[in-house]
Design a protein around this motif. Structure first.
Motif, PDB file in Angstrom:
ATOM      1  N   ASN A 340      54.196 -67.622 -10.294  1.00 24.98           N
ATOM      2  CA  ASN A 340      54.322 -66.594 -11.311  1.00 24.98           C
ATOM      3  C   ASN A 340      54.049 -65.186 -10.820  1.00 24.98           C
ATOM      4  OD1 ASN A 340      52.503 -65.147 -13.791  1.00 24.98           O
ATOM      5  ND2 ASN A 340      54.587 -65.809 -14.274  1.00 24.98           N
ATOM      6  N   SER A 341      53.228 -65.036  -9.796  1.00 26.94           N
ATOM      7  CA  SER A 341      52.887 -63.694  -9.332  1.00 26.94           C
ATOM      8  C   SER A 341      52.596 -63.725  -7.841  1.00 26.94           C
ATOM      9  CB  SER A 341      51.665 -63.149 -10.086  1.00 26.94           C
ATOM     10  OG  SER A 341      50.501 -63.870  -9.731  1.00 26.94           O
ATOM     11  N   GLU A 342      52.659 -62.560  -7.228  1.00 24.43           N
ATOM     12  CA  GLU A 342      52.340 -62.477  -5.803  1.00 24.43           C
ATOM     13  C   GLU A 342      50.879 -62.817  -5.523  1.00 24.43           C
ATOM     14  OE1 GLU A 342      53.448 -59.618  -2.029  1.00 24.43           O
ATOM     15  OE2 GLU A 342      53.168 -58.700  -3.996  1.00 24.43           O
ATOM     16  N   PRO A 343      49.923 -62.338  -6.325  1.00 23.81           N
ATOM     17  CA  PRO A 343      48.534 -62.748  -6.074  1.00 23.81           C
ATOM     18  C   PRO A 343      48.341 -64.258  -6.175  1.00 23.81           C
ATOM     19  CG  PRO A 343      48.570 -60.810  -7.474  1.00 23.81           C
ATOM     20  CD  PRO A 343      49.988 -61.270  -7.348  1.00 23.81           C
ATOM     21  N   HIS A 344      49.029 -64.889  -7.107  1.00 26.72           N
ATOM     22  CA  HIS A 344      48.872 -66.344  -7.222  1.00 26.72           C
ATOM     23  C   HIS A 344      49.495 -67.045  -6.025  1.00 26.72           C
ATOM     24  CE1 HIS A 344      48.010 -70.154  -8.940  1.00 26.72           C
ATOM     25  NE2 HIS A 344      49.275 -70.498  -9.031  1.00 26.72           N
ATOM     26  N   LEU A 345      50.630 -66.576  -5.556  1.00 21.60           N
ATOM     27  CA  LEU A 345      51.220 -67.127  -4.335  1.00 21.60           C
ATOM     28  C   LEU A 345      50.230 -67.029  -3.173  1.00 21.60           C
ATOM     29  CD1 LEU A 345      53.539 -68.181  -2.545  1.00 21.60           C
ATOM     30  CD2 LEU A 345      54.359 -65.824  -2.383  1.00 21.60           C
ATOM     31  N   GLN A 346      49.556 -65.909  -3.065  1.00 21.76           N
ATOM     32  CA  GLN A 346      48.579 -65.732  -1.989  1.00 21.76           C
ATOM     33  C   GLN A 346      47.412 -66.708  -2.132  1.00 21.76           C
ATOM     34  OE1 GLN A 346      47.701 -61.548  -2.415  1.00 21.76           O
ATOM     35  NE2 GLN A 346      49.558 -60.903  -1.338  1.00 21.76           N
ATOM     36  N   ARG A 347      46.987 -66.984  -3.381  1.00 21.18           N
ATOM     37  CA  ARG A 347      45.886 -67.935  -3.584  1.00 21.18           C
ATOM     38  C   ARG A 347      46.301 -69.343  -3.168  1.00 21.18           C
ATOM     39  NH1 ARG A 347      44.958 -64.592  -8.233  1.00 21.18           N
ATOM     40  NH2 ARG A 347      46.344 -65.872  -9.521  1.00 21.18           N
ATOM     41  N   VAL A 348      47.504 -69.750  -3.577  1.00 19.85           N
ATOM     42  CA  VAL A 348      47.976 -71.081  -3.205  1.00 19.85           C
ATOM     43  C   VAL A 348      48.117 -71.183  -1.689  1.00 19.85           C
ATOM     44  CG1 VAL A 348      49.926 -72.675  -3.362  1.00 19.85           C
ATOM     45  CG2 VAL A 348      49.106 -71.508  -5.415  1.00 19.85           C
ATOM     46  N   ALA A 349      48.722 -70.183  -1.080  1.00 19.53           N
ATOM     47  CA  ALA A 349      48.916 -70.195   0.375  1.00 19.53           C
ATOM     48  C   ALA A 349      47.577 -70.248   1.102  1.00 19.53           C
ATOM     49  CB  ALA A 349      49.712 -68.967   0.806  1.00 19.53           C
ATOM     50  N   ALA A 350      46.578 -69.539   0.597  1.00 23.10           N
ATOM     51  CA  ALA A 350      45.266 -69.523   1.239  1.00 23.10           C
ATOM     52  C   ALA A 350      44.607 -70.897   1.176  1.00 23.10           C
ATOM     53  CB  ALA A 350      44.377 -68.475   0.577  1.00 23.10           C
ATOM     54  N   LYS A 351      44.761 -71.609   0.060  1.00 25.50           N
ATOM     55  CA  LYS A 351      44.155 -72.933  -0.055  1.00 25.50           C
ATOM     56  C   LYS A 351      44.841 -73.939   0.867  1.00 25.50           C
ATOM     57  CE  LYS A 351      42.246 -72.356  -4.678  1.00 25.50           C
ATOM     58  NZ  LYS A 351      42.127 -72.859  -6.053  1.00 25.50           N
ATOM     59  N   VAL A 352      46.151 -73.820   1.002  1.00 26.39           N
ATOM     60  CA  VAL A 352      46.863 -74.714   1.924  1.00 26.39           C
ATOM     61  C   VAL A 352      46.496 -74.377   3.364  1.00 26.39           C
ATOM     62  CG1 VAL A 352      49.143 -75.380   2.777  1.00 26.39           C
ATOM     63  CG2 VAL A 352      48.742 -75.181   0.313  1.00 26.39           C
ATOM     64  N   ALA A 353      46.395 -73.086   3.684  1.00 27.38           N
ATOM     65  CA  ALA A 353      46.001 -72.685   5.040  1.00 27.38           C
ATOM     66  C   ALA A 353      44.598 -73.189   5.362  1.00 27.38           C
ATOM     67  CB  ALA A 353      46.074 -71.166   5.171  1.00 27.38           C
ATOM     68  N   ALA A 354      43.697 -73.141   4.396  1.00 29.47           N
ATOM     69  CA  ALA A 354      42.339 -73.630   4.628  1.00 29.47           C
ATOM     70  C   ALA A 354      42.334 -75.131   4.880  1.00 29.47           C
ATOM     71  CB  ALA A 354      41.458 -73.286   3.433  1.00 29.47           C
ATOM     72  N   ALA A 355      43.204 -75.861   4.168  1.00 26.84           N
ATOM     73  CA  ALA A 355      43.301 -77.300   4.395  1.00 26.84           C
ATOM     74  C   ALA A 355      43.790 -77.597   5.809  1.00 26.84           C
ATOM     75  CB  ALA A 355      44.242 -77.927   3.365  1.00 26.84           C
ATOM     76  N   LYS A 356      44.766 -76.851   6.250  1.00 33.53           N
ATOM     77  CA  LYS A 356      45.258 -77.030   7.615  1.00 33.53           C
ATOM     78  C   LYS A 356      44.162 -76.728   8.631  1.00 33.53           C
ATOM     79  CE  LYS A 356      50.099 -75.804   6.645  1.00 33.53           C
ATOM     80  NZ  LYS A 356      51.160 -74.797   6.909  1.00 33.53           N
ATOM     81  N   ALA A 357      43.383 -75.691   8.365  1.00 31.39           N
ATOM     82  CA  ALA A 357      42.296 -75.320   9.274  1.00 31.39           C
ATOM     83  C   ALA A 357      41.227 -76.412   9.350  1.00 31.39           C
ATOM     84  CB  ALA A 357      41.668 -73.999   8.833  1.00 31.39           C
ATOM     85  N   ARG A 358      41.088 -77.206   8.262  1.00 29.28           N
ATOM     86  CA  ARG A 358      40.132 -78.322   8.265  1.00 29.28           C
ATOM     87  C   ARG A 358      40.700 -79.548   8.969  1.00 29.28           C
ATOM     88  NH1 ARG A 358      39.809 -76.728   2.869  1.00 29.28           N
ATOM     89  NH2 ARG A 358      40.888 -78.626   2.143  1.00 29.28           N
ATOM     90  N   GLY A 359      41.954 -79.480   9.408  1.00 30.01           N
ATOM     91  CA  GLY A 359      42.549 -80.585  10.140  1.00 30.01           C
ATOM     92  C   GLY A 359      43.565 -81.387   9.370  1.00 30.01           C
ATOM     93  N   LEU A 360      43.819 -81.022   8.101  1.00 25.51           N
ATOM     94  CA  LEU A 360      44.829 -81.726   7.332  1.00 25.51           C
ATOM     95  C   LEU A 360      46.219 -81.221   7.727  1.00 25.51           C
ATOM     96  CD1 LEU A 360      42.244 -82.280   5.624  1.00 25.51           C
ATOM     97  CD2 LEU A 360      43.729 -82.282   3.620  1.00 25.51           C
ATOM     98  N   SER A 361      47.161 -82.146   7.782  1.00 27.56           N
ATOM     99  CA  SER A 361      48.527 -81.773   8.147  1.00 27.56           C
ATOM    100  C   SER A 361      49.483 -82.265   7.070  1.00 27.56           C
ATOM    101  CB  SER A 361      48.914 -82.385   9.485  1.00 27.56           C
ATOM    102  OG  SER A 361      50.243 -82.038   9.840  1.00 27.56           O
ATOM    103  N   PRO A 362      50.223 -81.358   6.421  1.00 24.99           N
ATOM    104  CA  PRO A 362      51.136 -81.815   5.360  1.00 24.99           C
ATOM    105  C   PRO A 362      52.258 -82.666   5.939  1.00 24.99           C
ATOM    106  CG  PRO A 362      51.454 -79.469   5.810  1.00 24.99           C
ATOM    107  CD  PRO A 362      50.261 -79.893   6.597  1.00 24.99           C
ATOM    108  N   VAL A 363      52.617 -83.703   5.213  1.00 26.63           N
ATOM    109  CA  VAL A 363      53.739 -84.529   5.658  1.00 26.63           C
ATOM    110  C   VAL A 363      55.061 -83.857   5.307  1.00 26.63           C
ATOM    111  CG1 VAL A 363      52.456 -86.676   5.531  1.00 26.63           C
ATOM    112  CG2 VAL A 363      53.711 -85.889   3.524  1.00 26.63           C
TER     113      VAL A 363
END
Length: 495
Positions: A340-363
Motif C-alpha cells: 500500500n505504501s513505500e514505507p510499508h514496502l520498506q518494513r516488509v523488505a527489512a523483515k525479510v532481509a533480517a530473516a536472511k541475515a539469520r540464515g533463513l533462505s526463501p525457497v
C-alpha cells in the motif's frame, strides 16, 4: 464511460476526475479548517494522483458535535425506517459498485477483482444490518406476579470508527452498518493512505436518506485526526482496526472517557494441512490465504502448518501456483498487487532481509519488485520460507506482506501446539478429510474464527474477531449489533 475505458484513460493520464477532496460533516462537504491538504498515492505506480483534506482537532470536534447533535433524533427514529435507509444504501452501492471498486483498487493498490468483491461485501453488510434494525429486542424478567421486569436496548451514542488501509470499504461497512442499525451516530476516520471510498460512502449514505450529522467523515493523519477523535469526550464507543501498539493507545484514550472499545488487531494465523487432506484444494487455499491483497490482511494465513507426510507434495503444489501469480497494477486485474505504501514496502523488505541475515533462505521470492509493464510501483515478490522454527521472528511477528512461513508438524497434536505458539489468536484454517480431527483442532486451537476446508469461509453473517494480542470484541453477525447497544433494565412493582 465504461469501467474499462476509464481504466485505460487513467493509466494513460494519471488523473481521475470527480474525486472527493473535503471532509464530510453534517451532510455536506466541509473544507479543512486549516486549509491543509495531503496527497494520496497510487501504489501500483508509486505516484500521487489526488489531494484531500488534512484534518485536525478542530475538524474532529466539528464532526463529533455534528454526530452528537443528531444522536437523539436518529436514536428515536423507528427501527424500520433506519433499516429502510440502510437497504437503500445497499442498493445505491450496488448501482455504483464499478466506481467504488475502481477507486478502492486505485487507492489501496489491490487487484480490481478483489476490490469488486469488497464492494459487493460492503453492500451485503448494509443489506444484512438493514434487516437486523427492527429485530433489536429487550427481555422480560421473571421477578414475580407483583412486579414487571423488562429490559430496553438503547444506542450507546456517538461512535468513532478508525478504518484501516487494507480493506477500507469492507471494514467501514462492517462497523458502520450495525452502528446505524442500532441507532448510533458515526464519525469515521479512514486511513491517511486510503481516504477516498470512505468519503464516497459518507456521501452515499446521505443520498440514501441518512439525516444530516448521522454519518460524518474526517480525513487526515492518525496523530492529527485519529488521536483527537478517540479521545473526544462525546465519543461513547470506538471501533478500531489496526496494529497492536496503536490499539493499546486507543484503549488508553478510551479509558479516560470510560468509552467502550472493539479492537481488531494483528494476526499470525495458522493454516493447518493434515496428511489426508485434498492437497490441491489445500494449495489453492494457501495461495488465497497469504497472497490475497499481497498478504496485507489481518487474518492472512501467514503460517502453513503441514504434517510431515504431506509436506513435500503440498509445497511443490504451492510453489507451482506461486510461480503462476502475475505481479502488476491492480487496475489491470493482476493476481498480485503492490503493497500500500513505500514505507510499508520498506518494513516488509527489512523483515525479510533480517530473516536472511539469520540464515533463513526463501525457497521462492524474497525481494522487492516492480510492475513489469511500467518498471514502477511498490511490489514485493511472493515469498516462502520453509521449515521455520517456532521461535523465529518469521513465525512470531506479523509481516503483513506476501510472506509465508512453513512449519512442519509430526501429528495432529503437534499441529495444534504449533498453531498456538504465537501471541496472536485471530483465525485458523484447517484442511483435512477427517471431520473428527478437524473439529478437535477447531476446539483446541485458540482463534476467534476457524475455517475448515476453505480459508476465508463465511460472510457477514459469521462473527469475526480475535483473542489475546489479536484484540477483543466481535464484528459481523448479529453479535456486532450488541457492540452499539446499552441495556436499560426496568423493575416495577405493580401489585
Amino acid at each position: 464511460m465504461s469501467t474499462d475505458a476509464a481504466i485505460r484513460d487513467y493509466l494513460a493520464t494519471g488523473a481521475l476526475p470527480a474525486l472527493p477532496a473535503d471532509h464530510f460533516i453534517a451532510g455536506a462537504w466541509a473544507a479543512p479548517t486549516a486549509n491543509a491538504r495531503m496527497e494520496t498515492f497510487d501504489p501500483g505506480l508509486g505516484k500521487p494522483f489526488h489531494e484531500f483534506a488534512a484534518g485536525n482537532e478542530e475538524d474532529v470536534d466539528r464532526a463529533v458535535m455534528s454526530a452528537d447533535g443528531a444522536q437523539d433524533g436518529w436514536g428515536r427514529t423507528k427501527a424500520g425506517a433506519r433499516g429502510a435507509i440502510l437497504m437503500r444504501a445497499a442498493a445505491l452501492l450496488r448501482e455504483e459498485a464499478a466506481r467504488f471498486a475502481f477507486v478502492e483498487s486505485l487507492d489501496s493498490g489491490k487487484p480490481l477483482q478483489e476490490a469488486e468483491g469488497d464492494v459487493a461485501g460492503a453492500a451485503r453488510a448494509f443489506e444484512y444490518y438493514a434487516g437486523a434494525a427492527d429485530k433489536i429486542e429487550g427481555d422480560t424478567f421473571p421477578i414475580g406476579d407483583a412486579y414487571l421486569g423488562y429490559s430496553h436496548p438503547e444506542p450507546v451514542g456517538v461512535t468513532a470508527h478508525i478504518i484501516p488501509w487494507n480493506f477500507p470499504i469492507s471494514t467501514a461497512a462492517r462497523g458502520i452498518a450495525p452502528a446505524l442499525a442500532a441507532g448510533c451516530t458515526v464519525v469515521a476516520k479512514p486511513a491517511e493512505t486510503t481516504p477516498l471510498t470512505m468519503l464516497m460512502l459518507g456521501d452515499l449514505l446521505h443520498r440514501a436518506g441518512l439525516p444530516e450529522g448521522v454519518c460524518n467523515v474526517v480525513t487526515g493523519t492518525g496523530p492529527a485526526a485519529g488521536a483527537p477523535l478517540v479521545a473526544h469526550p462525546r465519543v461513547r464507543h470506538i471501533t478500531f482496526t489496526g496494529s497492536v501498539p496503536t490499539g493499546q493507545g486507543v484503549m488508553q484514550a478510551a479509558s479516560r472517557n470510560v468509552a467502550s472499545v472493539i479492537l481488531e488487531l494483528g494476526g499470525k494465523s495458522p493454516l493447518i494441512v493434515l496428511k489426508d487432506a485434498d492437497l490441491d484444494a489445500a494449495a489453492d487455499g494457501v495461495i488465497g490465504a497469504i497472497y490475497e491483497n499481497a498478504g496485507q490482511v489481518c487474518s492472512a494465513g501467514s503460517r502453513l502448518i503441514v504434517e510431515r507426510a504431506a509436506h513435500d507434495a503440498l509445497l511443490d503444489k504451492v510453489i507451482a501456483r506461486v510461480k503462476a501469480l502475475k505481479i502488476g497494477h491492480g487496475l489491470r486485474r493482476s493476481t498480485l498487487g503492490p503493497l500500500n505504501s513505500e514505507p510499508h514496502l520498506q518494513r516488509v523488505a527489512a523483515k525479510v532481509a533480517a530473516a536472511k541475515a539469520r540464515g533463513l533462505s526463501p525457497v521462492i521470492g524474497g525481494a522487492a519488485a516492480v510492475d513489469p509493464e511500467t518498471g514502477a510501483g511498490w511490489f514485493f515478490e511472493p515469498t516462502i520460507f520453509d521449515d521455520v522454527a517456532l521461535d523465529d521472528l518469521v513465525v512470531q511477528d506479523e509481516i503483513f506482506g506476501p510472506v509465508l512461513a512453513v512449519q512442519i508438524a509430526e501429528d495432529v497434536e503437534d499441529a495444534a501446539r504449533l498453531a498456538n505458539g504465537t501471541d496472536y489468536a485471530l483465525v485458523a484454517g484447517i484442511y483435512t478429510r477427517d471431520f473428527a480431527a478437524a473439529h478437535r483442532l477447531a476446539r483446541d486451537v485458540d482463534a476467534g474464527q476457524v475455517y475448515i476446508n476453505e480459508y476465508f469461509a463465511g460472510g457477514i453473517e459469521v462473527p469475526f474477531g480475535g483473542n489475546r494480542q489479536s484484540g477483543f470484541g466481535r464484528e459481523k453477525g448479529l453479535a456486532a449489533v450488541h457492540n452499539y447497544l446499552r441495556v436499560k433494565s426496568v423493575a416495577a412493582k405493580i401489585g
